[in-house]
Design a protein around this motif. Sequence first.
Motif, PDB file in Angstrom:
ATOM      1  N   LEU A  46      48.090  26.065 -30.739  1.00  0.00           N
ATOM      2  CA  LEU A  46      48.683  24.759 -31.010  1.00  0.00           C
ATOM      3  C   LEU A  46      47.938  23.682 -30.227  1.00  0.00           C
ATOM      4  CD1 LEU A  46      52.403  25.800 -30.451  1.00  0.00           C
ATOM      5  CD2 LEU A  46      51.269  25.537 -32.656  1.00  0.00           C
ATOM      6  N   LEU A  47      47.829  22.512 -30.821  1.00  0.00           N
ATOM      7  CA  LEU A  47      47.320  21.340 -30.111  1.00  0.00           C
ATOM      8  C   LEU A  47      48.427  20.821 -29.200  1.00  0.00           C
ATOM      9  CD1 LEU A  47      45.893  19.417 -33.202  1.00  0.00           C
ATOM     10  CD2 LEU A  47      44.600  20.864 -31.630  1.00  0.00           C
ATOM     11  N   LEU A  48      48.055  20.057 -28.185  1.00  0.00           N
ATOM     12  CA  LEU A  48      49.081  19.449 -27.337  1.00  0.00           C
ATOM     13  C   LEU A  48      49.985  18.527 -28.147  1.00  0.00           C
ATOM     14  CD1 LEU A  48      47.357  18.662 -23.920  1.00  0.00           C
ATOM     15  CD2 LEU A  48      48.772  20.610 -24.576  1.00  0.00           C
ATOM     16  N   ALA A  49      49.428  17.890 -29.159  1.00  0.00           N
ATOM     17  CA  ALA A  49      50.242  17.029 -30.025  1.00  0.00           C
ATOM     18  C   ALA A  49      51.305  17.851 -30.755  1.00  0.00           C
ATOM     19  CB  ALA A  49      49.360  16.289 -31.022  1.00  0.00           C
ATOM     20  N   ASP A  50      50.952  19.075 -31.162  1.00  0.00           N
ATOM     21  CA  ASP A  50      51.917  19.958 -31.824  1.00  0.00           C
ATOM     22  C   ASP A  50      53.027  20.359 -30.856  1.00  0.00           C
ATOM     23  OD1 ASP A  50      50.293  19.939 -34.117  1.00  0.00           O
ATOM     24  OD2 ASP A  50      49.196  21.726 -33.447  1.00  0.00           O
ATOM     25  N   VAL A  51      52.639  20.715 -29.632  1.00  0.00           N
ATOM     26  CA  VAL A  51      53.613  21.087 -28.603  1.00  0.00           C
ATOM     27  C   VAL A  51      54.561  19.920 -28.353  1.00  0.00           C
ATOM     28  CG1 VAL A  51      53.879  21.637 -26.148  1.00  0.00           C
ATOM     29  CG2 VAL A  51      52.115  22.790 -27.511  1.00  0.00           C
ATOM     30  N   ALA A  52      53.982  18.724 -28.181  1.00  0.00           N
ATOM     31  CA  ALA A  52      54.789  17.533 -27.909  1.00  0.00           C
ATOM     32  C   ALA A  52      55.766  17.268 -29.048  1.00  0.00           C
ATOM     33  CB  ALA A  52      53.875  16.325 -27.698  1.00  0.00           C
ATOM     34  N   GLU A  53      55.294  17.391 -30.274  1.00  0.00           N
ATOM     35  CA  GLU A  53      56.161  17.139 -31.430  1.00  0.00           C
ATOM     36  C   GLU A  53      57.315  18.144 -31.483  1.00  0.00           C
ATOM     37  OE1 GLU A  53      55.970  17.164 -36.299  1.00  0.00           O
ATOM     38  OE2 GLU A  53      54.111  16.880 -35.182  1.00  0.00           O
ATOM     39  N   GLN A  54      57.008  19.408 -31.265  1.00  0.00           N
ATOM     40  CA  GLN A  54      58.051  20.436 -31.361  1.00  0.00           C
ATOM     41  C   GLN A  54      59.082  20.325 -30.245  1.00  0.00           C
ATOM     42  OE1 GLN A  54      57.039  24.431 -32.540  1.00  0.00           O
ATOM     43  NE2 GLN A  54      55.048  23.733 -33.283  1.00  0.00           N
ATOM     44  N   LEU A  55      58.650  19.867 -29.071  1.00  0.00           N
ATOM     45  CA  LEU A  55      59.580  19.712 -27.951  1.00  0.00           C
ATOM     46  C   LEU A  55      60.194  18.307 -27.891  1.00  0.00           C
ATOM     47  CD1 LEU A  55      57.664  21.585 -25.106  1.00  0.00           C
ATOM     48  CD2 LEU A  55      59.625  22.403 -26.457  1.00  0.00           C
ATOM     49  N   ASN A  56      59.748  17.442 -28.788  1.00  0.00           N
ATOM     50  CA  ASN A  56      60.222  16.056 -28.823  1.00  0.00           C
ATOM     51  C   ASN A  56      59.966  15.349 -27.487  1.00  0.00           C
ATOM     52  OD1 ASN A  56      61.284  13.837 -30.149  1.00  0.00           O
ATOM     53  ND2 ASN A  56      63.364  14.260 -29.477  1.00  0.00           N
ATOM     54  N   ILE A  57      58.738  15.510 -26.992  1.00  0.00           N
ATOM     55  CA  ILE A  57      58.273  14.834 -25.783  1.00  0.00           C
ATOM     56  C   ILE A  57      56.959  14.144 -26.126  1.00  0.00           C
ATOM     57  CG2 ILE A  57      59.392  16.466 -24.201  1.00  0.00           C
ATOM     58  CD1 ILE A  57      56.680  17.865 -23.845  1.00  0.00           C
ATOM     59  N   ASN A  58      56.428  13.343 -25.202  1.00  0.00           N
ATOM     60  CA  ASN A  58      55.138  12.719 -25.494  1.00  0.00           C
ATOM     61  C   ASN A  58      53.997  13.645 -25.069  1.00  0.00           C
ATOM     62  OD1 ASN A  58      54.505  12.173 -22.709  1.00  0.00           O
ATOM     63  ND2 ASN A  58      55.848  10.390 -22.808  1.00  0.00           N
ATOM     64  N   ARG A 106      51.535  13.130 -23.120  1.00  0.00           N
ATOM     65  CA  ARG A 106      51.283  13.080 -21.671  1.00  0.00           C
ATOM     66  C   ARG A 106      52.148  14.125 -20.946  1.00  0.00           C
ATOM     67  NH1 ARG A 106      51.120   7.404 -19.025  1.00  0.00           N
ATOM     68  NH2 ARG A 106      49.052   7.547 -19.895  1.00  0.00           N
ATOM     69  N   HIS A 107      53.390  14.238 -21.342  1.00  0.00           N
ATOM     70  CA  HIS A 107      54.282  15.224 -20.731  1.00  0.00           C
ATOM     71  C   HIS A 107      53.822  16.643 -21.080  1.00  0.00           C
ATOM     72  CE1 HIS A 107      58.676  16.210 -19.491  1.00  0.00           C
ATOM     73  NE2 HIS A 107      57.882  17.206 -19.220  1.00  0.00           N
ATOM     74  N   ALA A 108      53.420  16.869 -22.315  1.00  0.00           N
ATOM     75  CA  ALA A 108      52.908  18.181 -22.720  1.00  0.00           C
ATOM     76  C   ALA A 108      51.677  18.541 -21.888  1.00  0.00           C
ATOM     77  CB  ALA A 108      52.574  18.188 -24.210  1.00  0.00           C
ATOM     78  N   ARG A 109      50.795  17.585 -21.676  1.00  0.00           N
ATOM     79  CA  ARG A 109      49.601  17.811 -20.860  1.00  0.00           C
ATOM     80  C   ARG A 109      49.998  18.156 -19.427  1.00  0.00           C
ATOM     81  NH1 ARG A 109      47.154  13.513 -22.058  1.00  0.00           N
ATOM     82  NH2 ARG A 109      45.938  14.413 -23.739  1.00  0.00           N
ATOM     83  N   ALA A 110      51.010  17.480 -18.893  1.00  0.00           N
ATOM     84  CA  ALA A 110      51.473  17.765 -17.534  1.00  0.00           C
ATOM     85  C   ALA A 110      52.030  19.184 -17.432  1.00  0.00           C
ATOM     86  CB  ALA A 110      52.524  16.734 -17.110  1.00  0.00           C
ATOM     87  N   LEU A 111      52.730  19.646 -18.457  1.00  0.00           N
ATOM     88  CA  LEU A 111      53.232  21.021 -18.463  1.00  0.00           C
ATOM     89  C   LEU A 111      52.082  22.015 -18.360  1.00  0.00           C
ATOM     90  CD1 LEU A 111      55.975  20.839 -21.251  1.00  0.00           C
ATOM     91  CD2 LEU A 111      56.352  21.060 -18.790  1.00  0.00           C
ATOM     92  N   VAL A 112      50.996  21.713 -19.057  1.00  0.00           N
ATOM     93  CA  VAL A 112      49.819  22.579 -19.035  1.00  0.00           C
ATOM     94  C   VAL A 112      49.103  22.482 -17.686  1.00  0.00           C
ATOM     95  CG1 VAL A 112      47.501  22.840 -20.025  1.00  0.00           C
ATOM     96  CG2 VAL A 112      49.492  22.617 -21.531  1.00  0.00           C
ATOM     97  N   GLN A 113      48.890  21.274 -17.213  1.00  0.00           N
ATOM     98  CA  GLN A 113      48.113  21.080 -15.980  1.00  0.00           C
ATOM     99  C   GLN A 113      48.823  21.603 -14.736  1.00  0.00           C
ATOM    100  OE1 GLN A 113      47.232  16.883 -16.337  1.00  0.00           O
ATOM    101  NE2 GLN A 113      45.253  17.312 -17.288  1.00  0.00           N
ATOM    102  N   THR A 114      50.142  21.701 -14.780  1.00  0.00           N
ATOM    103  CA  THR A 114      50.881  22.266 -13.651  1.00  0.00           C
ATOM    104  C   THR A 114      51.013  23.781 -13.759  1.00  0.00           C
ATOM    105  OG1 THR A 114      53.016  21.961 -14.741  1.00  0.00           O
ATOM    106  CG2 THR A 114      52.242  20.164 -13.303  1.00  0.00           C
TER     107      THR A 114
END
Length: 87
Positions: free
Chosen positions: A6-18, A20-28
């Motif tokens: 999945l792209l980060l955009a896909d993750v963000a859409e499915q979790l209903n977050i932006n 940037r937040h999806a990227r933070a989940l990955v980077q942490t």
Amino acid sequence: MPPRFLLLADVAEQLNINVRHARALVQTGELPAIKVGGRGQWRVEASEFEAYIQRKYAETKALLEERGTLGRSVDEVAAGGAADDED
């Protein structure tokens, strides 16, 4: 056959977050992912995404058990004024 990654955009859409937040989940490291390509774009394996969701369900269940609201009726919890973070 659904895509493996999945792209980060896909993750963000499915979790209903932006994104940037999806990227933070990955980077942490909270949401495991890999970097691919010359520009180092993040990809999240679908199975890792599902495992993340299951972990979040388990964490939520533990939180509700700790609060003493798990298993109580909706009316009881609503009448008790139990605070919640968000709808």
